[in-house]
Enzyme design. Structure first.
Site, PDB file in Angstrom:
ATOM      1  N   ASN A  84      31.383  47.748  33.734  1.00  0.00           N
ATOM      2  CA  ASN A  84      32.648  47.210  33.184  1.00  0.00           C
ATOM      3  C   ASN A  84      31.465  44.996  33.224  1.00  0.00           C
ATOM      4  O   ASN A  84      30.677  44.744  34.438  1.00  0.00           O
ATOM      5  CB  ASN A  84      33.590  47.035  33.558  1.00  0.00           C
ATOM      6  CG  ASN A  84      34.059  48.005  32.876  1.00  0.00           C
ATOM      7  OD1 ASN A  84      34.090  48.694  32.242  1.00  0.00           O
ATOM      8  ND2 ASN A  84      35.060  48.343  34.468  1.00  0.00           N
ATOM      9  N   HIS A 116      28.843  47.166  39.800  1.00  0.00           N
ATOM     10  CA  HIS A 116      28.883  48.803  40.434  1.00  0.00           C
ATOM     11  C   HIS A 116      28.885  49.413  39.104  1.00  0.00           C
ATOM     12  O   HIS A 116      29.600  49.242  38.211  1.00  0.00           O
ATOM     13  CB  HIS A 116      30.455  48.871  41.248  1.00  0.00           C
ATOM     14  CG  HIS A 116      31.457  47.948  40.218  1.00  0.00           C
ATOM     15  ND1 HIS A 116      31.942  46.395  40.151  1.00  0.00           N
ATOM     16  CD2 HIS A 116      32.089  48.481  39.732  1.00  0.00           C
ATOM     17  CE1 HIS A 116      33.124  46.335  39.935  1.00  0.00           C
ATOM     18  NE2 HIS A 116      33.978  47.520  39.042  1.00  0.00           N
TER      19      HIS A 116
HETATM   20  P1  5GP Z   1      35.971  47.229  37.789  1.00  0.00           P
HETATM   21  O1  5GP Z   1      37.653  46.943  36.785  1.00  0.00           O
HETATM   22  O2  5GP Z   1      35.421  45.729  38.256  1.00  0.00           O
HETATM   23  O3  5GP Z   1      34.798  47.917  36.765  1.00  0.00           O
HETATM   24  O4  5GP Z   1      36.201  47.964  38.644  1.00  0.00           O
HETATM   25  C1  5GP Z   1      36.616  47.642  40.005  1.00  0.00           C
HETATM   26  C2  5GP Z   1      37.106  48.732  40.592  1.00  0.00           C
HETATM   27  O5  5GP Z   1      37.347  49.131  42.152  1.00  0.00           O
HETATM   28  C3  5GP Z   1      37.813  50.112  40.312  1.00  0.00           C
HETATM   29  O6  5GP Z   1      38.206  50.748  39.477  1.00  0.00           O
HETATM   30  C4  5GP Z   1      39.080  49.616  41.452  1.00  0.00           C
HETATM   31  O7  5GP Z   1      39.818  50.851  41.710  1.00  0.00           O
HETATM   32  C5  5GP Z   1      37.979  49.905  42.741  1.00  0.00           C
HETATM   33  N1  5GP Z   1      38.770  48.947  43.708  1.00  0.00           N
HETATM   34  C6  5GP Z   1      39.401  48.173  43.791  1.00  0.00           C
HETATM   35  N2  5GP Z   1      39.427  47.794  45.317  1.00  0.00           N
HETATM   36  C7  5GP Z   1      39.070  48.607  45.763  1.00  0.00           C
HETATM   37  C8  5GP Z   1      39.406  48.922  47.739  1.00  0.00           C
HETATM   38  O8  5GP Z   1      40.168  47.935  48.057  1.00  0.00           O
HETATM   39  N3  5GP Z   1      38.469  50.104  47.860  1.00  0.00           N
HETATM   40  C9  5GP Z   1      37.866  51.251  46.610  1.00  0.00           C
HETATM   41  N4  5GP Z   1      37.440  51.955  46.888  1.00  0.00           N
HETATM   42  N5  5GP Z   1      38.215  51.230  45.425  1.00  0.00           N
HETATM   43  C10 5GP Z   1      38.755  49.693  45.380  1.00  0.00           C
END
Ligand code: 5GP
Length: 120
Positions: A87, A100
C-alpha cells in the site's frame, strides 16, 4: 525519516511473531490478519513509501518478493497461490510508513480487492 514501530520490531524493542530474518529483511505475522495466513516482509533499511524507493534500493525491494516466495514455498502455500500487496499513502491505505509487503494466503482471494461501492 522518523522511526516507526516496524523499526522497533527490527530492533526487538517491541514483540512480534518473527518468521524470517536475513541481512536485508525481516518477516513477521500481521497483528490484525486479513487472511488465514498474513505476514509482512519489510526491509531492514527504513524506506517510508513506494514513492521514496531510490534507484540504489531496487535490489532491496526485489529481495522482499524473493523472501515472500521463499516463505510461500516453505510454508506450503506457493502452489495454491497467494496475494502480495504494498500500500502507498492515504488512498492506498498505508498506515505504517516503513515499506512493507503484505503476504496473504490460505483462502481464495476476491477481486477487485477493495470493498467500497465507488465507481472508478
Ligand atoms: P498498511 O496499512 O500500512 O499497509 O499495513 C500496516 C500493517 O501493519 C497492518 O496490516 C497492521 O495490522 C500491521 N500492524 C500495525 N501495527 C502492528 C504491530 O505492532 N505488530 C504487527 N505484527 N503488525 C502491525
Amino acid at each position: 525519516m522518523s522511526e516507526t514501530l516496524f523499526t522497533k520490531i527490527i530492533n526487538r524493542e517491541i514483540p512480534a511473531d518473527i518468521i524470517y530474518e536475513d541481512d536485508l529483511s525481516l518477516a513477521f505475522r500481521d497483528i490484525n490478519p486479513q487472511a488465514p495466513v498474513h505476514f509482512l516482509v519489510i526491509p531492514k533499511q527504513a524506506i517510508a513509501t513506494i514513492n521514496d524507493i531510490a534507484e540504489s534500493e531496487r535490489e532491496i525491494v526485489g529481495h522482499l518478493y524473493l523472501v515472500a516466495a521463499k516463505l510461500a514455498k516453505s510454508m506450503g502455500f506457493a502452489d495454491d497461490g497467494y496475494r502480495t500487496v504494498m500500500n502507498c499513502n492515504e488512498h492506498g491505505g498505508q498506515t505504517v510508513f516503513h515499506l512493507h509487503l503484505h503476504v496473504l494466503a490460505g483462502k481464495p482471494m476476491g477481486w477487485p480487492p477493495y470493498t467500497d461501492k465507488l465507481k472508478v
